[in-house]
Write an enzyme that holds these catalytic residues in place. Structure first.
Site, PDB file in Angstrom:
ATOM      1  N   SER B  51       0.864  -1.169   0.000  1.00  0.00           N
ATOM      2  CA  SER B  51       0.000   0.000   0.000  1.00  0.00           C
ATOM      3  C   SER B  51       0.909   1.230   0.000  1.00  0.00           C
ATOM      4  O   SER B  51       1.772   1.350   0.876  1.00  0.00           O
ATOM      5  CB  SER B  51      -0.893  -0.011   1.238  1.00  0.00           C
ATOM      6  OG  SER B  51      -1.946   0.912   1.086  1.00  0.00           O
ATOM      7  N   GLU B  52       0.743   2.119  -0.973  1.00  0.00           N
ATOM      8  CA  GLU B  52       1.750   3.165  -1.158  1.00  0.00           C
ATOM      9  C   GLU B  52       1.772   4.195  -0.029  1.00  0.00           C
ATOM     10  O   GLU B  52       2.695   4.998   0.043  1.00  0.00           O
ATOM     11  CB  GLU B  52       1.596   3.849  -2.524  1.00  0.00           C
ATOM     12  CG  GLU B  52       0.309   4.591  -2.769  1.00  0.00           C
ATOM     13  CD  GLU B  52      -0.701   3.749  -3.539  1.00  0.00           C
ATOM     14  OE1 GLU B  52      -0.679   2.504  -3.392  1.00  0.00           O
ATOM     15  OE2 GLU B  52      -1.520   4.336  -4.269  1.00  0.00           O
ATOM     16  N   ASN B  53       0.781   4.171   0.859  1.00  0.00           N
ATOM     17  CA  ASN B  53       0.858   5.059   2.017  1.00  0.00           C
ATOM     18  C   ASN B  53       1.763   4.502   3.107  1.00  0.00           C
ATOM     19  O   ASN B  53       1.878   5.101   4.177  1.00  0.00           O
ATOM     20  CB  ASN B  53      -0.546   5.354   2.567  1.00  0.00           C
ATOM     21  CG  ASN B  53      -1.329   4.109   2.897  1.00  0.00           C
ATOM     22  OD1 ASN B  53      -1.317   3.140   2.150  1.00  0.00           O
ATOM     23  ND2 ASN B  53      -2.009   4.103   4.017  1.00  0.00           N
ATOM     24  N   SER B  93       8.394   4.210   0.707  1.00  0.00           N
ATOM     25  CA  SER B  93       7.374   3.494  -0.061  1.00  0.00           C
ATOM     26  C   SER B  93       7.556   3.708  -1.559  1.00  0.00           C
ATOM     27  O   SER B  93       7.511   2.760  -2.356  1.00  0.00           O
ATOM     28  CB  SER B  93       5.985   3.976   0.369  1.00  0.00           C
ATOM     29  OG  SER B  93       4.987   3.306  -0.354  1.00  0.00           O
TER      30      SER B  93
END
Lengths: 235, 216
Positions: B51-53, B93
Protein backbone atom coordinates in the site's frame (compact mmCIF):
# COMPACT_ATOMS: atom_id res chain seq x y z
CA UNK A 1 17.58 22.11 25.59
CA UNK A 2 13.87 22.55 26.05
CA UNK A 3 11.73 21.32 23.20
CA UNK A 4 8.45 20.72 24.98
CA UNK A 5 5.72 23.34 24.69
CA UNK A 6 2.50 23.51 26.71
CA UNK A 7 0.12 23.97 23.76
CA UNK A 8 0.02 24.00 19.97
CA UNK A 9 -0.46 27.76 20.11
CA UNK A 10 2.67 28.14 22.24
CA UNK A 11 4.61 25.81 19.96
CA UNK A 12 3.78 28.02 16.97
CA UNK A 13 4.74 31.26 18.71
CA UNK A 14 7.37 33.28 16.85
CA UNK A 15 7.14 30.94 13.87
CA UNK A 16 3.97 31.94 12.07
CA UNK A 17 3.77 34.67 9.52
CA UNK A 18 1.79 35.24 6.34
CA UNK A 19 3.04 33.58 3.17
CA UNK A 20 4.88 30.66 4.77
CA UNK A 21 5.63 27.44 2.90
CA UNK A 22 4.48 24.70 5.26
CA UNK A 23 5.25 20.99 4.85
CA UNK A 24 2.55 18.94 6.52
CA UNK A 25 2.49 15.22 7.27
CA UNK A 26 -0.45 12.86 6.89
CA UNK A 27 -2.18 10.75 4.26
CA UNK A 28 -5.85 11.58 3.91
CA UNK A 29 -6.90 12.16 7.52
CA UNK A 30 -4.46 9.52 8.82
CA UNK A 31 -1.57 10.94 10.83
CA UNK A 32 -2.40 14.62 10.30
CA UNK A 33 -1.26 17.28 12.79
CA UNK A 34 -4.75 18.08 14.05
CA UNK A 35 -3.89 20.44 16.89
CA UNK A 36 -1.27 22.43 14.98
CA UNK A 37 -3.70 22.94 12.09
CA UNK A 38 -6.34 24.10 14.57
CA UNK A 39 -3.90 26.54 16.11
CA UNK A 40 -2.80 27.84 12.71
CA UNK A 41 -6.41 28.44 11.78
CA UNK A 42 -7.06 30.25 15.07
CA UNK A 43 -3.95 32.40 14.61
CA UNK A 44 -5.42 33.96 11.46
CA UNK A 45 -2.14 33.55 9.54
CA UNK A 46 -2.83 33.71 5.80
CA UNK A 47 -1.49 33.27 2.23
CA UNK A 48 -0.04 29.92 3.24
CA UNK A 49 1.37 27.39 0.79
CA UNK A 50 1.01 23.81 1.93
CA UNK A 51 3.14 20.95 0.65
CA UNK A 52 0.88 18.09 1.73
CA UNK A 53 -0.16 14.92 -0.03
CA UNK A 54 -3.84 15.78 0.44
CA UNK A 55 -5.87 18.84 1.33
CA UNK A 56 -8.08 17.28 3.99
CA UNK A 57 -11.81 17.02 3.47
CA UNK A 58 -14.49 19.62 4.16
CA UNK A 59 -13.57 21.16 7.49
CA UNK A 60 -11.11 18.40 8.43
CA UNK A 61 -7.34 18.66 8.27
CA UNK A 62 -6.14 21.43 5.95
CA UNK A 63 -9.81 21.73 4.95
CA UNK A 64 -10.21 23.78 8.14
CA UNK A 65 -7.84 26.44 6.80
CA UNK A 66 -9.37 26.29 3.33
CA UNK A 67 -12.74 27.17 4.77
CA UNK A 68 -11.26 30.29 6.38
CA UNK A 69 -9.37 31.13 3.14
CA UNK A 70 -5.96 31.08 4.78
CA UNK A 71 -4.43 28.91 2.05
CA UNK A 72 -3.04 30.45 -1.13
CA UNK A 73 -1.56 27.37 -2.74
CA UNK A 74 -1.50 23.58 -2.37
CA UNK A 75 1.31 21.29 -3.56
CA UNK A 76 -0.45 17.91 -3.49
CA UNK A 77 -0.87 14.63 -5.33
CA UNK A 78 -4.56 14.09 -4.67
CA UNK A 79 -7.13 16.56 -3.42
CA UNK A 80 -10.07 14.15 -3.25
CA UNK A 81 -13.57 14.98 -2.29
CA UNK A 82 -13.57 18.48 -0.86
CA UNK A 83 -16.39 20.79 -1.93
CA UNK A 84 -14.89 24.01 -0.58
CA UNK A 85 -11.56 23.17 -2.18
CA UNK A 86 -13.31 22.59 -5.49
CA UNK A 87 -15.22 25.84 -5.27
CA UNK A 88 -12.12 27.93 -4.50
CA UNK A 89 -10.08 26.15 -7.14
CA UNK A 90 -12.68 26.62 -9.89
CA UNK A 91 -13.14 30.27 -8.83
CA UNK A 92 -9.39 30.84 -9.21
CA UNK A 93 -9.00 31.70 -5.51
CA UNK A 94 -6.70 28.78 -4.80
CA UNK A 95 -3.59 27.73 -6.70
CA UNK A 96 -2.81 24.02 -7.00
CA UNK A 97 0.43 22.37 -8.09
CA UNK A 98 -0.25 18.69 -8.73
CA UNK A 99 2.77 16.60 -7.95
CA UNK A 100 2.95 12.78 -8.25
CA UNK A 101 2.82 11.24 -4.79
CA UNK A 102 6.25 9.63 -4.90
CA UNK A 103 7.81 12.73 -6.41
CA UNK A 104 6.27 14.82 -3.61
CA UNK A 105 7.64 12.49 -0.94
CA UNK A 106 11.07 12.54 -2.58
CA UNK A 107 11.02 16.33 -3.01
CA UNK A 108 10.50 16.62 0.74
CA UNK A 109 13.11 13.96 1.52
CA UNK A 110 15.57 15.67 -0.85
CA UNK A 111 14.95 19.10 0.66
CA UNK A 112 15.56 17.67 4.10
CA UNK A 113 18.75 15.98 2.93
CA UNK A 114 20.19 19.11 1.30
CA UNK A 115 19.53 17.95 -2.24
CA UNK A 116 18.12 20.77 -4.40
CA UNK A 117 17.08 18.55 -7.30
CA UNK A 118 16.93 14.98 -8.56
CA UNK A 119 16.02 13.15 -11.75
CA UNK A 120 13.08 10.76 -11.88
CA UNK A 121 11.28 8.70 -14.48
CA UNK A 122 7.93 9.55 -12.91
CA UNK A 123 5.93 11.86 -15.14
CA UNK A 124 8.14 11.61 -18.24
CA UNK A 125 6.03 12.38 -21.32
CA UNK A 126 3.15 13.79 -19.24
CA UNK A 127 1.94 17.26 -18.23
CA UNK A 128 4.10 16.93 -15.12
CA UNK A 129 7.22 17.11 -17.31
CA UNK A 130 6.24 20.40 -18.97
CA UNK A 131 8.92 23.04 -18.48
CA UNK A 132 11.26 20.63 -16.72
CA UNK A 133 14.75 19.64 -17.78
CA UNK A 134 14.94 16.19 -19.39
CA UNK A 135 18.14 14.18 -19.11
CA UNK A 136 18.99 10.78 -20.55
CA UNK A 137 20.65 8.16 -18.34
CA UNK A 138 21.36 4.73 -19.79
CA UNK A 139 19.19 5.47 -22.82
CA UNK A 140 16.13 6.41 -20.72
CA UNK A 141 14.62 9.84 -20.13
CA UNK A 142 14.31 11.35 -16.68
CA UNK A 143 12.97 14.73 -15.56
CA UNK A 144 14.45 17.13 -13.05
CA UNK A 145 12.37 17.70 -9.92
CA UNK A 146 13.31 20.16 -7.20
CA UNK A 147 13.65 19.53 -3.49
CA UNK A 148 11.22 21.28 -1.19
CA UNK A 149 12.76 23.61 1.39
CA UNK A 150 9.89 24.57 3.66
CA UNK A 151 9.77 27.36 6.22
CA UNK A 152 7.92 25.17 8.67
CA UNK A 153 7.18 21.47 9.11
CA UNK A 154 4.17 20.32 11.11
CA UNK A 155 3.79 16.63 11.79
CA UNK A 156 1.90 14.15 13.97
CA UNK A 157 3.54 11.20 15.70
CA UNK A 158 2.63 8.60 18.28
CA UNK A 159 5.31 9.15 20.91
CA UNK A 160 8.28 11.42 21.39
CA UNK A 161 10.84 11.41 24.15
CA UNK A 162 11.85 14.68 25.76
CA UNK A 163 14.71 15.17 23.26
CA UNK A 164 12.45 14.77 20.23
CA UNK A 165 13.20 11.20 19.19
CA UNK A 166 9.96 10.12 17.58
CA UNK A 167 8.03 6.95 16.81
CA UNK A 168 4.95 6.65 14.65
CA UNK A 169 2.18 4.09 14.65
CA UNK A 170 1.27 1.86 11.68
CA UNK A 171 0.31 3.71 8.47
CA UNK A 172 0.11 7.04 10.31
CA UNK A 173 3.84 7.41 9.58
CA UNK A 174 3.35 8.15 5.84
CA UNK A 175 4.44 11.68 4.86
CA UNK A 176 5.30 12.67 8.42
CA UNK A 177 8.95 11.61 8.12
CA UNK A 178 9.86 13.37 4.85
CA UNK A 179 7.74 16.42 5.80
CA UNK A 180 9.52 16.68 9.16
CA UNK A 181 12.96 16.86 7.60
CA UNK A 182 12.40 19.55 4.95
CA UNK A 183 11.41 22.51 7.14
CA UNK A 184 13.67 25.13 8.76
CA UNK A 185 11.81 24.34 11.96
CA UNK A 186 9.82 21.20 12.71
CA UNK A 187 7.04 21.04 15.25
CA UNK A 188 5.79 17.60 16.15
CA UNK A 189 2.56 16.90 17.99
CA UNK A 190 2.28 13.57 19.73
CA UNK A 191 -0.14 11.43 21.65
CA UNK A 192 2.33 11.05 24.49
CA UNK A 193 5.69 12.42 25.60
CA UNK A 194 7.76 9.74 27.30
CA UNK A 195 10.91 10.01 29.43
CA UNK A 196 14.32 9.81 27.79
CA UNK A 197 15.43 6.19 27.75
CA UNK A 198 12.01 4.66 27.37
CA UNK A 199 12.14 4.41 23.56
CA UNK A 200 14.35 1.73 22.01
CA UNK A 201 17.23 3.63 20.34
CA UNK A 202 17.22 0.99 17.61
CA UNK A 203 13.57 1.68 16.80
CA UNK A 204 13.46 5.47 16.45
CA UNK A 205 11.63 6.45 13.23
CA UNK A 206 12.67 10.13 13.29
CA UNK A 207 15.75 11.13 15.28
CA UNK A 208 15.48 14.18 17.52
CA UNK A 209 17.87 16.23 15.41
CA UNK A 210 14.98 16.89 13.02
CA UNK A 211 12.60 18.04 15.78
CA UNK A 212 12.73 21.51 17.35
CA UNK A 213 9.44 21.69 19.21
CA UNK A 214 7.13 19.06 20.74
CA UNK A 215 3.59 19.38 21.96
CA UNK A 216 1.04 16.86 23.22
CA UNK A 217 -1.98 16.99 20.94
CA UNK A 218 -4.17 14.37 22.61
CA UNK A 219 -7.06 13.74 22.74
CA UNK A 220 -7.27 13.10 19.00
CA UNK A 221 -10.26 13.04 16.68
CA UNK A 222 -8.62 10.54 14.29
CA UNK A 223 -11.47 10.68 11.80
CA UNK A 224 -11.77 7.74 9.41
CA UNK A 225 -12.69 8.47 5.78
CA UNK A 226 -13.97 4.98 4.90
CA UNK A 227 -14.67 2.44 7.62
CA UNK A 228 -14.56 -0.99 5.99
CA UNK A 229 -14.97 -4.17 8.04
CA UNK A 230 -15.59 -7.91 7.71
CA UNK A 231 -17.92 -10.16 9.67
CA UNK A 232 -16.48 -12.17 12.51
CA UNK A 233 -16.71 -15.87 11.65
CA UNK A 234 -19.26 -17.81 13.71
CA UNK A 235 -17.53 -19.96 16.34
CA UNK B 1 -21.97 -17.95 -17.25
CA UNK B 2 -25.41 -18.04 -18.88
CA UNK B 3 -25.88 -18.31 -22.63
CA UNK B 4 -27.01 -14.69 -23.06
CA UNK B 5 -24.27 -13.00 -21.07
CA UNK B 6 -21.19 -12.06 -22.99
CA UNK B 7 -17.81 -11.03 -21.78
CA UNK B 8 -16.22 -11.26 -18.36
CA UNK B 9 -17.69 -9.75 -15.20
CA UNK B 10 -15.66 -7.46 -12.96
CA UNK B 11 -14.80 -10.42 -10.76
CA UNK B 12 -13.79 -12.55 -13.73
CA UNK B 13 -11.53 -9.78 -14.99
CA UNK B 14 -9.92 -9.61 -11.54
CA UNK B 15 -9.53 -13.39 -11.50
CA UNK B 16 -7.84 -13.23 -14.91
CA UNK B 17 -5.40 -10.60 -13.65
CA UNK B 18 -4.67 -12.81 -10.61
CA UNK B 19 -3.36 -15.52 -12.97
CA UNK B 20 -0.36 -13.25 -13.58
CA UNK B 21 0.67 -13.44 -9.91
CA UNK B 22 3.68 -15.57 -9.02
CA UNK B 23 4.93 -16.95 -5.73
CA UNK B 24 6.92 -14.32 -3.86
CA UNK B 25 5.58 -11.34 -5.81
CA UNK B 26 5.24 -7.91 -4.21
CA UNK B 27 2.17 -6.30 -5.75
CA UNK B 28 0.41 -2.95 -5.69
CA UNK B 29 -3.30 -2.97 -6.55
CA UNK B 30 -5.17 0.14 -7.69
CA UNK B 31 -8.66 1.17 -6.67
CA UNK B 32 -11.79 -0.45 -8.18
CA UNK B 33 -11.60 -3.75 -10.09
CA UNK B 34 -7.85 -4.06 -9.33
CA UNK B 35 -8.65 -4.27 -5.59
CA UNK B 36 -10.74 -7.39 -6.31
CA UNK B 37 -7.60 -9.18 -7.55
CA UNK B 38 -6.70 -9.78 -3.87
CA UNK B 39 -9.69 -12.16 -3.64
CA UNK B 40 -8.26 -14.44 -6.34
CA UNK B 41 -4.67 -14.98 -5.21
CA UNK B 42 -4.04 -18.72 -5.77
CA UNK B 43 -3.95 -20.56 -2.43
CA UNK B 44 -0.61 -22.23 -3.12
CA UNK B 45 1.43 -19.04 -3.56
CA UNK B 46 2.46 -16.17 -1.30
CA UNK B 47 1.86 -12.67 -2.60
CA UNK B 48 2.59 -9.57 -0.52
CA UNK B 49 0.42 -6.54 -1.21
CA UNK B 50 1.97 -3.09 -0.96
CA UNK B 51 0.00 0.00 0.00
CA UNK B 52 1.75 3.17 -1.16
CA UNK B 53 0.86 5.06 2.02
CA UNK B 54 3.48 2.93 3.74
CA UNK B 55 2.75 -0.74 4.26
CA UNK B 56 3.75 -4.15 2.97
CA UNK B 57 1.49 -7.07 3.80
CA UNK B 58 -2.05 -5.67 3.61
CA UNK B 59 -4.46 -7.82 5.61
CA UNK B 60 -8.23 -8.13 5.15
CA UNK B 61 -10.73 -5.54 6.35
CA UNK B 62 -10.73 -5.53 10.18
CA UNK B 63 -13.43 -6.95 12.43
CA UNK B 64 -15.76 -4.15 13.55
CA UNK B 65 -14.18 -4.03 17.02
CA UNK B 66 -10.64 -3.88 15.60
CA UNK B 67 -11.00 -0.85 13.34
CA UNK B 68 -7.92 1.37 13.76
CA UNK B 69 -7.77 4.90 12.30
CA UNK B 70 -3.96 4.58 12.13
CA UNK B 71 -4.25 1.61 9.79
CA UNK B 72 -5.63 2.38 6.33
CA UNK B 73 -4.88 1.53 2.71
CA UNK B 74 -4.20 3.95 -0.14
CA UNK B 75 -7.95 4.16 -0.77
CA UNK B 76 -8.29 5.42 2.84
CA UNK B 77 -10.23 2.30 3.86
CA UNK B 78 -9.56 0.65 7.21
CA UNK B 79 -7.55 -2.58 6.91
CA UNK B 80 -5.70 -5.04 9.16
CA UNK B 81 -2.11 -6.20 9.41
CA UNK B 82 -0.58 -9.66 8.88
CA UNK B 83 2.22 -11.39 10.82
CA UNK B 84 4.74 -10.39 8.14
CA UNK B 85 3.51 -6.81 7.63
CA UNK B 86 5.97 -3.91 7.65
CA UNK B 87 5.41 -0.16 7.91
CA UNK B 88 7.54 2.64 6.43
CA UNK B 89 7.26 6.26 5.40
CA UNK B 90 6.07 7.61 2.04
CA UNK B 91 9.58 8.34 0.73
CA UNK B 92 10.65 4.74 1.40
CA UNK B 93 7.37 3.49 -0.06
CA UNK B 94 7.96 5.24 -3.36
CA UNK B 95 11.61 4.31 -3.22
CA UNK B 96 10.50 0.69 -3.50
CA UNK B 97 8.04 1.58 -6.27
CA UNK B 98 10.31 3.85 -8.30
CA UNK B 99 13.32 1.65 -7.64
CA UNK B 100 11.78 -1.34 -9.40
CA UNK B 101 11.30 -3.47 -6.27
CA UNK B 102 7.58 -4.01 -6.82
CA UNK B 103 6.91 -6.85 -9.26
CA UNK B 104 3.45 -6.06 -10.51
CA UNK B 105 0.75 -3.42 -10.40
CA UNK B 106 -2.85 -3.68 -11.58
CA UNK B 107 -4.49 -0.37 -12.46
CA UNK B 108 -7.66 0.93 -14.02
CA UNK B 109 -7.54 3.25 -17.03
CA UNK B 110 -9.68 5.55 -19.13
CA UNK B 111 -7.53 4.97 -22.24
CA UNK B 112 -4.63 2.76 -23.29
CA UNK B 113 -2.81 3.37 -26.57
CA UNK B 114 -1.31 0.78 -28.90
CA UNK B 115 2.18 2.01 -27.94
CA UNK B 116 1.55 1.31 -24.23
CA UNK B 117 0.67 4.87 -23.17
CA UNK B 118 -1.90 5.07 -20.38
CA UNK B 119 -4.30 7.86 -19.39
CA UNK B 120 -6.12 7.49 -16.08
CA UNK B 121 -5.84 10.66 -14.04
CA UNK B 122 -7.65 13.62 -15.57
CA UNK B 123 -10.34 14.68 -18.01
CA UNK B 124 -9.87 18.26 -19.25
CA UNK B 125 -12.79 20.45 -18.23
CA UNK B 126 -13.67 18.25 -15.27
CA UNK B 127 -12.51 18.87 -11.71
CA UNK B 128 -9.01 17.47 -11.34
CA UNK B 129 -8.49 15.31 -8.28
CA UNK B 130 -4.82 14.59 -8.91
CA UNK B 131 -2.71 11.66 -10.00
CA UNK B 132 -1.94 10.32 -6.54
CA UNK B 133 0.68 7.60 -6.92
CA UNK B 134 -0.35 6.42 -10.40
CA UNK B 135 2.46 8.15 -12.31
CA UNK B 136 5.07 6.74 -9.93
CA UNK B 137 3.62 3.24 -10.19
CA UNK B 138 3.59 3.12 -13.99
CA UNK B 139 7.10 4.57 -14.11
CA UNK B 140 8.65 2.18 -11.62
CA UNK B 141 6.85 -1.14 -11.26
CA UNK B 142 8.25 -4.05 -13.28
CA UNK B 143 4.98 -5.18 -14.88
CA UNK B 144 1.94 -2.98 -15.52
CA UNK B 145 -1.45 -4.61 -16.05
CA UNK B 146 -4.44 -2.48 -16.96
CA UNK B 147 -7.91 -3.80 -16.19
CA UNK B 148 -10.71 -1.81 -17.83
CA UNK B 149 -13.98 -2.11 -19.73
CA UNK B 150 -13.33 -2.65 -23.43
CA UNK B 151 -15.42 0.36 -24.41
CA UNK B 152 -16.68 3.50 -22.68
CA UNK B 153 -20.29 3.93 -21.58
CA UNK B 154 -20.93 5.51 -25.01
CA UNK B 155 -19.48 2.43 -26.71
CA UNK B 156 -16.27 4.17 -27.76
CA UNK B 157 -13.12 2.02 -27.84
CA UNK B 158 -10.72 2.58 -24.93
CA UNK B 159 -7.79 0.67 -26.46
CA UNK B 160 -6.94 3.16 -29.18
CA UNK B 161 -4.16 4.30 -31.56
CA UNK B 162 -3.08 7.17 -29.31
CA UNK B 163 -4.46 8.59 -26.09
CA UNK B 164 -6.66 11.68 -26.34
CA UNK B 165 -6.55 12.36 -22.58
CA UNK B 166 -3.51 13.67 -20.67
CA UNK B 167 -1.07 10.80 -20.07
CA UNK B 168 -0.25 9.12 -16.80
CA UNK B 169 2.72 7.35 -18.37
CA UNK B 170 4.36 6.89 -21.75
CA UNK B 171 4.95 3.40 -23.18
CA UNK B 172 4.52 1.60 -19.86
CA UNK B 173 1.63 -0.90 -20.19
CA UNK B 174 2.49 -4.61 -20.53
CA UNK B 175 -0.96 -6.18 -20.51
CA UNK B 176 -4.56 -5.06 -21.01
CA UNK B 177 -7.43 -7.10 -19.59
CA UNK B 178 -10.90 -5.98 -20.63
CA UNK B 179 -14.33 -7.55 -20.22
CA UNK B 180 -13.89 -9.00 -23.73
CA UNK B 181 -10.24 -9.87 -24.23
CA UNK B 182 -6.62 -9.95 -23.07
CA UNK B 183 -3.81 -8.19 -24.95
CA UNK B 184 -0.19 -8.69 -24.07
CA UNK B 185 3.27 -7.76 -25.32
CA UNK B 186 6.64 -9.27 -24.41
CA UNK B 187 8.50 -5.95 -24.24
CA UNK B 188 7.96 -2.23 -24.76
CA UNK B 189 9.17 -2.29 -28.39
CA UNK B 190 6.67 -4.93 -29.53
CA UNK B 191 3.03 -4.48 -30.51
CA UNK B 192 0.24 -5.88 -28.34
CA UNK B 193 -1.06 -9.32 -29.27
CA UNK B 194 -4.60 -10.56 -28.73
CA UNK B 195 -3.98 -13.60 -26.53
CA UNK B 196 -7.40 -14.46 -25.09
CA UNK B 197 -11.06 -13.74 -25.59
CA UNK B 198 -13.95 -14.08 -23.15
CA UNK B 199 -16.35 -16.95 -23.85
CA UNK B 200 -18.71 -16.15 -26.71
CA UNK B 201 -16.62 -13.25 -27.97
CA UNK B 202 -15.35 -13.44 -31.55
CA UNK B 203 -12.22 -11.94 -33.15
CA UNK B 204 -14.54 -9.91 -35.38
CA UNK B 205 -16.22 -8.32 -32.37
CA UNK B 206 -12.82 -7.46 -30.85
CA UNK B 207 -11.72 -5.94 -34.15
CA UNK B 208 -14.94 -3.91 -34.38
CA UNK B 209 -14.53 -2.52 -30.86
CA UNK B 210 -10.78 -1.85 -30.94
CA UNK B 211 -9.11 0.96 -32.87
CA UNK B 212 -5.62 0.23 -31.53
CA UNK B 213 -3.39 -1.82 -33.80
CA UNK B 214 -2.72 -5.28 -32.37
CA UNK B 215 -1.45 -8.61 -33.61
CA UNK B 216 -4.08 -11.33 -33.82
Amino acid sequence: MKKIYPSAEAALEGVLKDGLLVASGGFGLCGIPERLLDAMRDSGVKDLTFASNNAGIDNEGIGKLLRTKQVKKMISSYVGENKEFERQYLAGELEVEFCPQGTLAERMRAGGAGIPGFYTKTGVGTQVAEGKEVKVFGGEEYILEEGIFADLSIIKAWKADETGNVVFRKTARNFNVPAATCGKICIVEVEEIVPVGSLDPDAIHLPGVFVQRIVVGAPYDKKIEFTTTREREAV
Amino acid sequence: MSEESKGWTRNEMAARAAKELQDGFYVNLGIGIPTLVANYVPKDITVTLQSENGMLGIGPFPYPDEVDPDLINAGKQTISELPHSAYFDSAASFGMIRGGHIDLTVLGAMEVAENGDIANWMIPGKMIKGMGGAMDLVAGVKKIIVVMEHTSKNGDPKFIPSCTLPLTGRNVVDMVITDLAVFQRPDHDSPFKLVEMAPGVTPEEIAAKTTAHYVS
